[in-house]
Design a protein around this motif. Structure first.
Motif, PDB file in Angstrom:
ATOM      1  N   ARG A 115      -3.354   2.223  28.685  1.00 15.94           N
ATOM      2  CA  ARG A 115      -2.986   1.495  29.900  1.00 15.94           C
ATOM      3  C   ARG A 115      -2.277   2.407  30.896  1.00 15.94           C
ATOM      4  NH1 ARG A 115      -2.606  -3.722  31.642  1.00 15.94           N
ATOM      5  NH2 ARG A 115      -0.873  -4.215  32.994  1.00 15.94           N
ATOM      6  N   ILE A 116      -1.366   3.224  30.393  1.00 19.94           N
ATOM      7  CA  ILE A 116      -0.638   4.150  31.263  1.00 19.94           C
ATOM      8  C   ILE A 116      -1.598   5.173  31.868  1.00 19.94           C
ATOM      9  CG2 ILE A 116       1.075   6.007  31.269  1.00 19.94           C
ATOM     10  CD1 ILE A 116       2.629   4.316  29.180  1.00 19.94           C
ATOM     11  N   ALA A 117      -2.521   5.692  31.055  1.00 17.29           N
ATOM     12  CA  ALA A 117      -3.490   6.681  31.536  1.00 17.29           C
ATOM     13  C   ALA A 117      -4.393   6.071  32.611  1.00 17.29           C
ATOM     14  CB  ALA A 117      -4.328   7.197  30.375  1.00 17.29           C
ATOM     15  N   ARG A 140      -3.713   3.506  34.544  1.00 14.40           N
ATOM     16  CA  ARG A 140      -2.917   3.230  35.740  1.00 14.40           C
ATOM     17  C   ARG A 140      -2.716   4.504  36.554  1.00 14.40           C
ATOM     18  NH1 ARG A 140       2.478  -0.053  34.852  1.00 14.40           N
ATOM     19  NH2 ARG A 140       0.993  -1.555  34.060  1.00 14.40           N
ATOM     20  N   ALA A 141      -2.419   5.612  35.863  1.00 11.68           N
ATOM     21  CA  ALA A 141      -2.229   6.896  36.546  1.00 11.68           C
ATOM     22  C   ALA A 141      -3.532   7.353  37.201  1.00 11.68           C
ATOM     23  CB  ALA A 141      -1.741   7.946  35.554  1.00 11.68           C
ATOM     24  N   ALA A 142      -4.649   7.182  36.506  1.00 12.35           N
ATOM     25  CA  ALA A 142      -5.951   7.575  37.068  1.00 12.35           C
ATOM     26  C   ALA A 142      -6.275   6.730  38.299  1.00 12.35           C
ATOM     27  CB  ALA A 142      -7.042   7.420  36.018  1.00 12.35           C
ATOM     28  N   GLY A 143      -5.969   5.456  38.242  1.00 11.15           N
ATOM     29  CA  GLY A 143      -6.219   4.571  39.382  1.00 11.15           C
ATOM     30  C   GLY A 143      -5.376   4.946  40.590  1.00 11.15           C
ATOM     31  N   LYS A 144      -4.109   5.285  40.361  1.00  7.46           N
ATOM     32  CA  LYS A 144      -3.232   5.697  41.458  1.00  7.46           C
ATOM     33  C   LYS A 144      -3.741   6.984  42.084  1.00  7.46           C
ATOM     34  CE  LYS A 144       1.222   3.648  40.375  1.00  7.46           C
ATOM     35  NZ  LYS A 144       2.645   3.910  40.141  1.00  7.46           N
ATOM     36  N   ALA A 145      -4.133   7.949  41.241  1.00  8.37           N
ATOM     37  CA  ALA A 145      -4.627   9.230  41.742  1.00  8.37           C
ATOM     38  C   ALA A 145      -5.904   9.037  42.551  1.00  8.37           C
ATOM     39  CB  ALA A 145      -4.878  10.188  40.579  1.00  8.37           C
ATOM     40  N   THR A 146      -6.792   8.194  42.054  1.00 11.26           N
ATOM     41  CA  THR A 146      -8.045   7.919  42.771  1.00 11.26           C
ATOM     42  C   THR A 146      -7.757   7.243  44.104  1.00 11.26           C
ATOM     43  OG1 THR A 146      -9.189   7.656  40.669  1.00 11.26           O
ATOM     44  CG2 THR A 146     -10.276   6.753  42.610  1.00 11.26           C
ATOM     45  N   GLY A 156       0.672  -7.890  31.056  1.00  7.94           N
ATOM     46  CA  GLY A 156      -0.327  -6.931  30.597  1.00  7.94           C
ATOM     47  C   GLY A 156       0.314  -5.790  29.831  1.00  7.94           C
ATOM     48  N   ASP A 157       1.468  -5.324  30.309  1.00  6.34           N
ATOM     49  CA  ASP A 157       2.201  -4.264  29.610  1.00  6.34           C
ATOM     50  C   ASP A 157       2.660  -4.743  28.231  1.00  6.34           C
ATOM     51  OD1 ASP A 157       1.901  -2.548  31.749  1.00  6.34           O
ATOM     52  OD2 ASP A 157       3.913  -2.876  32.548  1.00  6.34           O
ATOM     53  N   VAL A 158       3.188  -5.952  28.176  1.00  2.24           N
ATOM     54  CA  VAL A 158       3.651  -6.515  26.905  1.00  2.24           C
ATOM     55  C   VAL A 158       2.488  -6.651  25.930  1.00  2.24           C
ATOM     56  CG1 VAL A 158       4.606  -8.597  25.812  1.00  2.24           C
ATOM     57  CG2 VAL A 158       5.621  -7.713  27.907  1.00  2.24           C
ATOM     58  N   ASN A 159       1.369  -7.124  26.426  1.00  2.00           N
ATOM     59  CA  ASN A 159       0.181  -7.294  25.593  1.00  2.00           C
ATOM     60  C   ASN A 159      -0.309  -5.943  25.067  1.00  2.00           C
ATOM     61  OD1 ASN A 159      -1.811  -8.868  24.386  1.00  2.00           O
ATOM     62  ND2 ASN A 159      -3.217  -8.558  26.096  1.00  2.00           N
ATOM     63  N   ALA A 160      -0.284  -4.921  25.912  1.00  2.00           N
ATOM     64  CA  ALA A 160      -0.722  -3.585  25.498  1.00  2.00           C
ATOM     65  C   ALA A 160       0.205  -3.014  24.428  1.00  2.00           C
ATOM     66  CB  ALA A 160      -0.777  -2.656  26.702  1.00  2.00           C
ATOM     67  N   VAL A 161       1.496  -3.259  24.550  1.00  2.00           N
ATOM     68  CA  VAL A 161       2.450  -2.786  23.543  1.00  2.00           C
ATOM     69  C   VAL A 161       2.173  -3.478  22.214  1.00  2.00           C
ATOM     70  CG1 VAL A 161       4.879  -2.824  22.860  1.00  2.00           C
ATOM     71  CG2 VAL A 161       4.256  -2.115  25.168  1.00  2.00           C
ATOM     72  N   ARG A 162       1.903  -4.776  22.257  1.00  2.00           N
ATOM     73  CA  ARG A 162       1.628  -5.516  21.019  1.00  2.00           C
ATOM     74  C   ARG A 162       0.358  -5.021  20.332  1.00  2.00           C
ATOM     75  NH1 ARG A 162       2.169 -11.847  21.970  1.00  2.00           N
ATOM     76  NH2 ARG A 162       3.531 -11.996  20.181  1.00  2.00           N
TER      77      ARG A 162
END
Length: 55
Positions: free
Chosen positions: A36-38, A40-46, A23-29
């Motif tokens: 994606r990073i935002a 992921r951070a929002a999900g961790k905080a929640t 998923g990270d590779v796909n997002a970079v492409r």
């Protein structure tokens, strides 16, 4: 003494890790790694907030 993991759990952990990496590779492409990073951070905080709330 550390508990030995079930082979199915180990396999699942490897597969989820590989999916996350792909998923990270796909997002970079696509050029959407920032989103994606935002998310992921929002999900961790929640998750942390809900974990503290329902402790």
């Amino acid at each position: 003494m550390a508990r030995k993991k079930d082979p199915i759990s180990q396999t699942r952990q490897i597969l989820y890790g590989a999916a996350k990496l792909l998923g990270d590779v796909n997002a970079v492409r696509k050029g959407t790694i920032g989103k994606r990073i935002a998310r992921r951070a929002a999900g961790k905080a929640t998750g942390r907030l809900l974990g503290k709330l329902f402790k």
